[in-house]
Scaffold this motif. Structure first.
Motif, PDB file in Angstrom:
ATOM      1  N   HIS A 198     -46.227  11.620  -6.452  1.00  0.00           N
ATOM      2  CA  HIS A 198     -47.627  11.587  -6.786  1.00  0.00           C
ATOM      3  C   HIS A 198     -48.634  12.322  -5.324  1.00  0.00           C
ATOM      4  O   HIS A 198     -47.337  13.664  -4.733  1.00  0.00           O
ATOM      5  CB  HIS A 198     -48.121  10.274  -5.865  1.00  0.00           C
ATOM      6  N   ALA A 200     -51.656  11.437  -3.475  1.00  0.00           N
ATOM      7  CA  ALA A 200     -52.152  10.763  -2.937  1.00  0.00           C
ATOM      8  C   ALA A 200     -53.113  10.580  -1.706  1.00  0.00           C
ATOM      9  O   ALA A 200     -53.962  10.423  -2.172  1.00  0.00           O
ATOM     10  CB  ALA A 200     -51.509   9.393  -3.277  1.00  0.00           C
ATOM     11  N   LYS A 204     -57.010  10.541  -4.201  1.00  0.00           N
ATOM     12  CA  LYS A 204     -56.795   9.202  -3.529  1.00  0.00           C
ATOM     13  C   LYS A 204     -56.451   7.985  -4.800  1.00  0.00           C
ATOM     14  O   LYS A 204     -56.032   6.880  -4.179  1.00  0.00           O
ATOM     15  CB  LYS A 204     -57.772   9.110  -2.410  1.00  0.00           C
ATOM     16  N   GLY A 208     -53.421   7.015  -6.028  1.00  0.00           N
ATOM     17  CA  GLY A 208     -53.270   6.475  -4.826  1.00  0.00           C
ATOM     18  C   GLY A 208     -53.181   5.452  -5.829  1.00  0.00           C
ATOM     19  O   GLY A 208     -51.574   4.517  -5.334  1.00  0.00           O
TER      20      GLY A 208
END
Length: 362
Positions: A198, A200, A204, A208
Motif C-alpha cells: 500500500h 497509506a 490515507k 488506508g
C-alpha cells in the motif's frame, strides 16, 4: 527471519478459483477461448497448441483475433466484443498480451476485458526455475493483484487545458474480495504469510482502507500471518531480500510494478506464469505482461510463461495428468540447458524449444 512453507515445482502452477465455474464438455472436449494477442502472442500460443495436439489434450480452441495495434477503432471494439461473448460461452480462456499504445487516447483492451467480465483477481507466480541463473536464489512468492479498480480504472478527464484529473477508486467490497482470494490461495497452498502492499502513509483514505481491510480479513484465517509494507519499501525489499515474501496482495498499480521486478529477479518475463479469476470466468496469460513487439516474427520468444499458464489452466479444469507431464517436460528442458531460448542464455528458437519439450514428452 520468518520462514515460509514453500510449494514444490509441481505445484508452481496449481490453483483453482474458490468460485470456479467450469465449462461443459462436448464430445469429451472442452472448448476454450484463445486470444493470441499482439507481438509474440501468436508464436507462444502456437507452441501451446502444438504441445496440446501432440499430447491429445481434450481441448478445442475458439480463436478470437483482438489487437491493440489495430488503428480501426470499430475493429478493435468488435474484437473485444467477440472475445467477451466467447468467454461468456466458454468460461475459460488462454490469452496473449494485448498492446496498449502510449501517447494516445486508446484504452487498454486488457483492462476492458477484465472489467467487462469482472475478472477481478490476478495471480502471478514468481519462483526460481532450475537451470536459469536468477539475480538471487530461494525466491518463491505469489502476487495477488486487484484487477478492476484503483489507478487502472481509466477514469481520467481534462478539466481545463493542461489540467488532467485521474480518479483512483478504492472500495471496501473489492478490497475484501481480493483479500479473501489471497488468503484462500495461501490456505490451499500451505503458505503462511500474506503481506498487504500500500501507500497509506500518503493516500490515507484509499490505501488506508485497503490496508485495514486486509488486516480485518486476516482474523478469519488462523495459522496465516499478516503484515503490510509501503510500496516503496516493498520494491526495495523485493530486490534486496525477496525470500521473505510468501503471498503479496496489492492494488492494481503496485502489483504491476512488483510483478515486473519479480520477473527480472528470476530471469525475465518469459518465465512467469499467471492467471486472472472472476466469479464466473478465468483467463490464463503470462504474469509479466510484455508484448514483445521488438521480436515479433523472429521465432526467438520464450514460450515457457505461456506453457506454464496453460498448465495452470489444465489444473483448473481438473486435467492434472496432462498438466504435470507438460510442466515437467518444460522444466526438464530448461534444467538440461541444451535447447533454451536466448533470453535465458541459449540459442534455440521458439520452435526448437517446443520440439525439445515434445521429445521429452514422447
Amino acid at each position: 527471519m520468518f520462514k515460509t512453507s514453500k510449494t514444490s515445482l509441481r505445484s508452481l502452477a496449481t490453483f483453482a478459483s474458490p468460485e470456479a465455474v467450469l465449462p461443459k464438455k462436448y464430445g469429451g472436449k472442452y472448448t476454450i477461448t484463445l486470444i493470441p494477442g499482439d507481438g509474440v502472442g501468436k508464436e507462444i500460443t502456437d507452441s501451446v497448441k502444438t504441445i496440446f495436439k501432440d499430447q491429445s489434450v481434450p481441448i478445442e480452441w475458439e480463436t478470437i483475433e483482438v489487437s491493440g495495434i489495430d488503428k480501426n477503432a470499430d475493429g478493435v471494439l468488435d474484437g473485444v466484443s467477440q472475445a467477451v461473448e466467447s468467454l461468456k460461452r466458454n468460461k475459460i480462456g488462454l490469452k496473449g498480451i494485448l498492446y496498449t499504445p502510449t501517447g494516445t487516447s486508446a484504452k487498454s483492451l486488457n483492462v476492458a476485458l477484465r472489467k467487462e467480465l469482472d475478472i477481478y483477481a490476478s495471480l502471478v507466480l514468481i519462483k526460481n526455475i532450475p537451470g536459469v541463473k536468477g539475480k538471487l536464489d530461494g525466491i518463491d512468492f505469489a502476487l495477488v493483484r486487484e484487477n478492476t479498480e484503483g489507478e487502472y480504472s481509466g477514469l481520467e478527464h481534462q478539466s481545463y487545458p493542461g489540467v488532467v484529473e485521474s480518479l483512483k477508486i478504492m472500495t471496501r467490497f473489492k478490497s475484501e474480495r481480493i483479500g479473501k482470494f489471497a488468503f484462500d490461495f495461501a490456505k490451499k497452498n500451505n503458505r503462511k504469510l500474506v503481506t498487504a502492499i500500500h501507500k497509506a502513509n500518503i493516500m490515507k483514505l484509499g490505501d488506508g482502507l485497503f490496508r485495514q481491510t486486509i488486516k480485518d480479513i486476516a482474523q478469519d484465517y488462523s495459522g496465516i500471518e499478516v503484515n503490510d509494507l509501503i510500496v516503496d519499501n516493498a520494491s526495495m525489499q523485493a530486490v534486496a531480500h525477496p525470500q521473505q515474501f510468501d503471498v503479496l496482495v496489492t492494488p492494481n498499480l503496485y502489483g504491476s510494478i512488483l510483478s515486473n521486478i519479480g520477473a527480472a529477479l528470476i530471469g525475465g518475463p518469459g518465465l512467469v506464469p499467471g492467471a486472472n479469476f472472476g466469479r464466473e470466468y478465468a483467463v490464463f496469460e503470462p504474469g509479466c505482461r510484455h508484448v514483445g513487439l521488438d521480436i515479433k516474427g523472429q521465432n526467438t520468444a520464450n514460450p515457457t510463461a505461456m506453457i506454464l499458464s496453460a498448465s495452470m489452466m489444465l489444473r483448473h479444469l481438473g486435467l492434472n495428468d496432462h498438466a504435470d507431464k507438460i510442466s515437467k517436460a518444460t522444466y526438464d528442458v530448461i534444467a538440461e540447458g541444451k535447447t533454451t531460448t536466448r533470453d535465458i542464455g541459449g540459442s534455440a528458437s521458439t520452435t526448437e524449444f517446443t520440439d525439445a519439450i515434445l521429445a521429452k514428452l514422447n
